[in-house]
Structure formats: C-alpha cells, structure tokens
Design a protein around this motif. Structure first.
Motif, mmCIF file in Angstrom:
data_model
loop_
_atom_site.group_PDB
_atom_site.id
_atom_site.type_symbol
_atom_site.label_atom_id
_atom_site.label_comp_id
_atom_site.label_asym_id
_atom_site.label_seq_id
_atom_site.Cartn_x
_atom_site.Cartn_y
_atom_site.Cartn_z
ATOM 1 N N ALA A 79 0.825 -1.210 0.000
ATOM 2 C CA ALA A 79 0.000 0.000 0.000
ATOM 3 C C ALA A 79 0.863 1.267 0.000
ATOM 4 O O ALA A 79 0.582 2.214 -0.729
ATOM 5 N N THR A 80 1.898 1.287 0.814
ATOM 6 C CA THR A 80 2.751 2.478 0.911
ATOM 7 C C THR A 80 4.007 2.369 0.058
ATOM 8 O O THR A 80 4.775 3.316 0.003
ATOM 9 N N ARG A 81 4.202 1.216 -0.580
ATOM 10 C CA ARG A 81 5.396 0.944 -1.396
ATOM 11 C C ARG A 81 6.664 1.202 -0.586
ATOM 12 O O ARG A 81 7.555 1.937 -0.991
ATOM 13 N N GLN A 125 12.326 2.357 7.458
ATOM 14 C CA GLN A 125 11.528 2.104 6.269
ATOM 15 C C GLN A 125 12.320 2.512 5.042
ATOM 16 O O GLN A 125 12.985 3.544 5.036
ATOM 17 N N VAL A 126 12.245 1.670 4.020
ATOM 18 C CA VAL A 126 12.952 1.892 2.766
ATOM 19 C C VAL A 126 11.908 1.966 1.663
ATOM 20 O O VAL A 126 11.053 1.088 1.551
ATOM 21 N N THR A 128 10.273 1.480 -1.828
ATOM 22 C CA THR A 128 10.398 0.518 -2.919
ATOM 23 C C THR A 128 9.735 1.039 -4.187
ATOM 24 O O THR A 128 9.526 0.286 -5.132
ATOM 25 N N ALA A 129 9.389 2.332 -4.197
ATOM 26 C CA ALA A 129 8.661 2.905 -5.327
ATOM 27 C C ALA A 129 9.440 2.806 -6.636
ATOM 28 O O ALA A 129 8.855 2.596 -7.696
ATOM 29 N N LYS A 130 10.763 2.945 -6.603
ATOM 30 C CA LYS A 130 11.563 2.920 -7.825
ATOM 31 C C LYS A 130 12.123 1.539 -8.143
ATOM 32 O O LYS A 130 12.790 1.361 -9.158
ATOM 33 N N MET A 131 11.835 0.569 -7.286
ATOM 34 C CA MET A 131 12.336 -0.788 -7.511
ATOM 35 C C MET A 131 11.359 -1.547 -8.401
ATOM 36 O O MET A 131 10.151 -1.486 -8.180
ATOM 37 N N PRO A 132 11.849 -2.269 -9.415
ATOM 38 C CA PRO A 132 10.951 -3.056 -10.262
ATOM 39 C C PRO A 132 10.257 -4.160 -9.465
ATOM 40 O O PRO A 132 10.812 -4.709 -8.518
ATOM 41 N N THR A 156 8.834 -10.451 -2.440
ATOM 42 C CA THR A 156 8.304 -10.262 -3.784
ATOM 43 C C THR A 156 7.534 -8.950 -3.783
ATOM 44 O O THR A 156 6.555 -8.803 -3.046
ATOM 45 N N LEU A 157 8.006 -8.027 -4.613
ATOM 46 C CA LEU A 157 7.343 -6.738 -4.703
ATOM 47 C C LEU A 157 6.239 -6.829 -5.755
ATOM 48 O O LEU A 157 6.463 -7.332 -6.857
#
Length: 159
Positions: A79-81, A125-126, A128-132, A156-157
């Motif tokens: 939800a928050t990526r 918190q890291v 993950t918005a730019k991670m594929p 798994t993103l």
C-alpha cells in the motif's frame, strides 16, 4: 538380334536425405553454440570468491541472529510501497549500525545498498517505489552491542 537395353537404375533419395539431415543437425548445433556464446554469465557479486572465504564468519552471525529473543522483521508494504525493517526490542539502548543490501537475482545492475539507521523504536523504512516488481533478496548486516548479526529474507514486490 535385337539389342537389349536394361532400364536405367532408379535413383534413390536416401543419400540426399542423409546429407540433408547431417547439414540440418550441424546447423542446429552451430546455432546453439552461437546462443551460448552470446549469453551473459555474471556472478552474483564481483568479489564472490573473497566473500566465500568469510563464509564461516557469516554462519556464526546468522546463528547469533537466530538466537535472538525476537526475530528481525523485514516486510514489504504494498500500500505504501515501502519495506519495513524492525529490529528486536532486546537491542534497545545499544548503538546499532549496519547495511541493508537489496539483490535482484535476475539482474545484477539493480543491486544496491543502504546504510542501516534505525529510529529509537528500532524501525527503518525503505522506499520501494523505484524498484521493479518481482523477486528480491534482502540482506541486513549490522552490529549491536559489539556483536555482528546477519539476516537474509526473500521478498516479492507487487506491480
């Protein structure tokens, strides 16, 4: 006396078929060799052999981490990526320093590392918005109270 002529012998196609089969087989093998030569073969990390030498130390830190009273939590939040890291409460009040390594097994170019800087609640918190999207391995190497710890998880993103 009439001259007897024997009929011309029938030509068989078997020799041509055998030669064609050999040519096709050789072409197929050549194609496979060409594809194998073009395939990129990369190690997980450039200093793989140096890392192998420190394997015993890593096993000791993994065993020490498993013996903690509460596990280190590494959970992705779709939800928050964000990727949420939670260290055990037993480490409160101790100086904690380390590194967060994120590995993409399918593409070494996407691997990166971040410093571990937990809050007073022992969380970090890291983004993950730019991670594929897809399969990732997260390894957390840190020290607390003079002891080294290591934990590795797979995540798994989502898309």
């Amino acid at each position: 006396m009439p001259i007897r002529t024997s009929p011309a012998p029938k030509r068989t196609r078997w020799p041509y078929a055998i030669v064609a089969a050999f040519v096709l087989f050789a072409s197929f093998i050549g194609y496979l060799v060409q594809q194998a030569m073009r395939t990129s073969v990369e190690l997980v990390s450039p200093d793989y052999y140096q890392q192998e030498l420190t394997y015993q130390q890593r096993m000791e830190t993994v065993a020490r981490t498993a013996a903690l009273p509460a596990p280190v939590q590494i959970e992705p939040d779709a939800a928050t990526r964000r990727l949420r890291l939670q260290l055990p409460a037993a480490m409160a009040g101790q100086p904690v320093a380390g590194t967060i390594h994120l590995f993409r097994p399918s593409d070494q170019r996407l691997d990166f590392s971040l410093p571990l800087r937990p809050s007073t609640a022992l969380q970090q918190q890291v983004s993950t918005a730019k991670m594929p999207a897809g399969y990732w391995r997260v390894r957390l190497d840190f020290t607390a109270g003079g002891q080294a710890y290591c934990v590795e998880r797979t995540i798994t993103l989502p898309d």
